[in-house]
Design a protein around this motif. Structure first.
Motif, PDB file in Angstrom:
ATOM      1  N   PHE A  12      38.052  42.198  40.167  1.00  0.00           N
ATOM      2  CA  PHE A  12      38.508  42.928  38.984  1.00  0.00           C
ATOM      3  C   PHE A  12      39.547  43.942  39.423  1.00  0.00           C
ATOM      4  O   PHE A  12      39.349  44.642  40.411  1.00  0.00           O
ATOM      5  CB  PHE A  12      37.347  43.692  38.322  1.00  0.00           C
ATOM      6  CG  PHE A  12      36.384  42.813  37.592  1.00  0.00           C
ATOM      7  CD1 PHE A  12      36.775  42.130  36.440  1.00  0.00           C
ATOM      8  CD2 PHE A  12      35.079  42.673  38.037  1.00  0.00           C
ATOM      9  CE1 PHE A  12      35.872  41.326  35.769  1.00  0.00           C
ATOM     10  CE2 PHE A  12      34.170  41.867  37.368  1.00  0.00           C
ATOM     11  CZ  PHE A  12      34.570  41.195  36.231  1.00  0.00           C
ATOM     12  N   THR A  13      40.649  44.013  38.667  1.00  0.00           N
ATOM     13  CA  THR A  13      41.639  45.054  38.922  1.00  0.00           C
ATOM     14  C   THR A  13      41.554  46.052  37.780  1.00  0.00           C
ATOM     15  O   THR A  13      41.793  45.701  36.624  1.00  0.00           O
ATOM     16  CB  THR A  13      43.056  44.455  38.992  1.00  0.00           C
ATOM     17  OG1 THR A  13      43.042  43.417  39.968  1.00  0.00           O
ATOM     18  CG2 THR A  13      44.072  45.511  39.394  1.00  0.00           C
ATOM     19  N   MET A  14      41.158  47.267  38.105  1.00  0.00           N
ATOM     20  CA  MET A  14      40.972  48.284  37.078  1.00  0.00           C
ATOM     21  C   MET A  14      42.252  49.097  36.939  1.00  0.00           C
ATOM     22  O   MET A  14      42.449  50.073  37.647  1.00  0.00           O
ATOM     23  CB  MET A  14      39.806  49.212  37.437  1.00  0.00           C
ATOM     24  CG  MET A  14      38.588  48.495  38.024  1.00  0.00           C
ATOM     25  SD  MET A  14      37.760  47.437  36.841  1.00  0.00           S
ATOM     26  CE  MET A  14      36.760  48.660  36.007  1.00  0.00           C
ATOM     27  N   HIS A  15      43.096  48.667  35.999  1.00  0.00           N
ATOM     28  CA  HIS A  15      44.392  49.342  35.860  1.00  0.00           C
ATOM     29  C   HIS A  15      44.248  50.776  35.387  1.00  0.00           C
ATOM     30  O   HIS A  15      45.115  51.597  35.627  1.00  0.00           O
ATOM     31  CB  HIS A  15      45.284  48.551  34.907  1.00  0.00           C
ATOM     32  CG  HIS A  15      45.703  47.231  35.462  1.00  0.00           C
ATOM     33  ND1 HIS A  15      46.621  47.113  36.471  1.00  0.00           N
ATOM     34  CD2 HIS A  15      45.307  45.968  35.171  1.00  0.00           C
ATOM     35  CE1 HIS A  15      46.783  45.832  36.778  1.00  0.00           C
ATOM     36  NE2 HIS A  15      45.998  45.118  36.004  1.00  0.00           N
ATOM     37  N   LEU A  16      43.147  51.058  34.687  1.00  0.00           N
ATOM     38  CA  LEU A  16      42.985  52.423  34.181  1.00  0.00           C
ATOM     39  C   LEU A  16      42.432  53.344  35.260  1.00  0.00           C
ATOM     40  O   LEU A  16      42.302  54.547  35.051  1.00  0.00           O
ATOM     41  CB  LEU A  16      42.047  52.426  32.966  1.00  0.00           C
ATOM     42  CG  LEU A  16      42.457  51.496  31.833  1.00  0.00           C
ATOM     43  CD1 LEU A  16      41.478  51.603  30.678  1.00  0.00           C
ATOM     44  CD2 LEU A  16      43.868  51.804  31.352  1.00  0.00           C
ATOM     45  N   ASP A  29      39.763  33.871  39.924  1.00  0.00           N
ATOM     46  CA  ASP A  29      40.990  34.050  40.709  1.00  0.00           C
ATOM     47  C   ASP A  29      41.304  32.789  41.500  1.00  0.00           C
ATOM     48  O   ASP A  29      42.459  32.477  41.753  1.00  0.00           O
ATOM     49  CB  ASP A  29      40.838  35.223  41.680  1.00  0.00           C
ATOM     50  CG  ASP A  29      40.638  36.536  40.941  1.00  0.00           C
ATOM     51  OD1 ASP A  29      40.941  36.573  39.737  1.00  0.00           O
ATOM     52  OD2 ASP A  29      40.169  37.504  41.565  1.00  0.00           O
ATOM     53  N   GLY A  50      37.570  34.950  33.586  1.00  0.00           N
ATOM     54  CA  GLY A  50      38.515  34.107  34.308  1.00  0.00           C
ATOM     55  C   GLY A  50      38.159  34.106  35.790  1.00  0.00           C
ATOM     56  O   GLY A  50      37.357  34.915  36.255  1.00  0.00           O
ATOM     57  N   LYS A  52      36.454  35.956  42.692  1.00  0.00           N
ATOM     58  CA  LYS A  52      36.711  36.836  41.546  1.00  0.00           C
ATOM     59  C   LYS A  52      36.869  38.282  42.013  1.00  0.00           C
ATOM     60  O   LYS A  52      36.045  38.790  42.778  1.00  0.00           O
ATOM     61  CB  LYS A  52      35.516  36.748  40.580  1.00  0.00           C
ATOM     62  CG  LYS A  52      35.561  37.718  39.417  1.00  0.00           C
ATOM     63  CD  LYS A  52      36.518  37.245  38.374  1.00  0.00           C
ATOM     64  CE  LYS A  52      36.650  38.197  37.223  1.00  0.00           C
ATOM     65  NZ  LYS A  52      37.838  37.861  36.410  1.00  0.00           N
TER      66      LYS A  52
END
Lengths: 233, 257
Positions: free
Chosen positions: A13-17, A63, A61, A11
């Protein structure tokens, strides 16, 4: 036969912000839980214990990897299951006591606790009776039962949450710090309830920061720091 | 239940050259509540109207399993069949109750009218059922002969819900059902809706820009942006582990109290 098998789970996390910064959480998570066993996820805060629990419940979710559960006599991989399947898994096969209760306006504590049985088709009065028994056992004052738990104290909300998680006979039960805000008396009640679940053949996977409780309930400790992702250079 | 109730395939709606919504695909099963979220102009109301036989799509199909188990494209139904569907097997809860109610007939007649559409002609039975439904949506029995004009916003919305549910629909469309109501009134309405949907085993499609409403009511959700579904899945997963930049922005923009 394992009740829950977690295989090669990963897993990030992609922090788009935050300009797309990628936070690796865990990788190569592998462990099994047998019926009648309580496995405790160990390791310091931030190691990914709660994230693993949330993935196993389908709340996060994944990966990569598999989460295999027995469901209606078949093995189902929750990691790739569609939303409808995850919902039936939760209804019938996997329970979860979260750290915090998400309250619904105007729904009484008694109905919050009885709900998992009601949605499985149990008669409402029977479900409420089971809820009363559990709330009484957890020493929640009877005058609170008909009130919505939004205004309850942390310990009172946690006991509502525990009762809601323990009311069904799901073969797998996930526990996220169920004793964190309880006094000694109620901690002992929860320890006894966990022992009863084990005796009934339920597979438990939990997080317990309280060392005393952990020693009383854990059959095995899985060290989550073993699953720390290697950061690519 | 082994079959979906609604099947949406490549649904696309253009207004001239301007895109309303594009390439929407999903299935809805009996008892399932789907939330469609997104900001104003994202195409969610266009999608809802295209699904509910009120706005013909430019391309794609919406298939519905009728009570006789036949799958039908809702835009290929005869006008009589479509009317029957809309009046009995479906409900539509509008954001503005005035769009879904007849404001100048009594509350009882608003509920009774849908019953008459399914052929109930017995006045006593209609009135009794209307009374029962007013009770279920928490409207006092002595208001049955009053017109909804004299009702508060929250009461009107509850009356609209009673009017829609009285015929035992299998699918209900809701467009911002709690929009424009005070928060305390919203909570009451949401609790009521949640109870009724669960009790009656309804399938519902709820358009909302309020993620708290989506979390409370829905099993699954679709996030729309610029006319397209950019993320979909289990409601708690989309809200707690959002993947797309826009969904992360939406979730992080919720004000905490």
């Amino acid at each position: 036969m394992t009740a829950l098998s977690v295989q090669n789970l990963a897993k990030t996390f992609t922090m788009h912000l935050r300009d797309g910064v990628v936070l690796p959480v865990v990788a190569n998570v592998n462990f099994d839980v047998l019926p009648g066993e309580c496995v405790v996820l160990g390791g310091p805060s931030g190691a990914g214990k709660s994230s693993i629990l949330k993935m196993v419940y389908g709340n996060y979710g994944v990966d990569a990897g598999a989460i295999l559960l027995q469901h209606h006599g078949e093995i189902v991989d929750l990691a790739i299951a569609d939303p409808r399947t995850v919902l039936t898994l939760r209804r019938d096969s996997i329970g979860y006591v979260s750290q915090f209760l998400r309250t619904v306006p105007r729904v009484s504590a008694l109905d919050v606790v009885a709900e998992p049985l009601v949605i499985r088709g149990t008669d409402k009065s029977e479900a409420q009776q089971r809820a009363r028994d559990l709330l009484a056992r957890l020493n929640l004052p009877e005058r609170l039962w008909s009130l919505p738990p939004a205004t309850f104290s942390g310990g009172e909300q946690q006991r509502v949450n525990i009762a809601r998680g323990f009311i069904t006979d799901h073969p797998v039960l996930l526990l996220d710090e169920p004793t964190a805000s309880l006094d000694a008396t109620n901690r002992a009640v929860v320890v006894a309830m966990i022992a009863e679940k084990k005796a009934a053949g339920v597979a438990l996977l939990g997080i317990f920061h309280d060392e005393e409780v952990r020693e009383q309930v854990a059959d095995r400790i899985v060290d989550v720091t073993d699953f720390a992702p290697r950061i690519a250079a | 239940m082994t079959e979906p109730l609604l099947r949406v395939e490549n649904l696309t709606k253009y207004y001239g050259s301007r895109l309303g919504c594009a390439d929407v695909n999903f299935e809805l099963w009996p008892g399932e509540v789907l939330a469609i979220v997104g900001e104003s102009g994202s195409g969610k109301t266009t999608l809802l109207n295209s699904l509910s036989a009120t706005l013909e799509p430019s391309s794609g199909r919406t298939l519905y399993r009728m009570r006789d188990e036949q799958w039908r494209n809702i835009y290929e139904l005869s006008e009589a069949e479509r009317r029957f569907l809309v009046r009995t097997d479906w409900g539509f809860v509008h954001q503005n109750p005035a769009d879904g109610l007849r404001m100048t007939v009594s509350a009882g007649a608003n509920v009774g009218e849908r019953l008459m559409a399914v052929g109930d002609r017995h006045y006593g039975h209609i009135r009794e059922t209307a009374l029962d439904w007013l009770g279920r949506v928490e409207i006092a029995a002595d208001r049955i002969d009053d017109q909804p004009r004299s009702f508060s916003g929250g009461m009107r919305q509850r009356l609209q819900i009673a009017r829609n549910l009285v015929t035992g629909p299998r699918l209900v469309f809701m467009d911002e059902p709690t929009g424009g109501l005070d928060v305390s009134v919203q909570a009451r309405l949401l609790d009521l809706l949640r109870g009724l949907v669960g009790e009656l085993g309804l399938a519902a499609i709820v358009v909302t820009h309020d993620l708290a409403v989506a979390r409370l009511l829905s099993h699954r959700m679709m996030v729309m942006k610029d006319g397209r579904v950019i993320e979909a899945g289990l409601t708690d997963r989309v809200l707690d582990d959002p993947r797309e930049p826009y969904t992360q922005l939406l979730v992080s923009s919720i004000l905490q109290v």
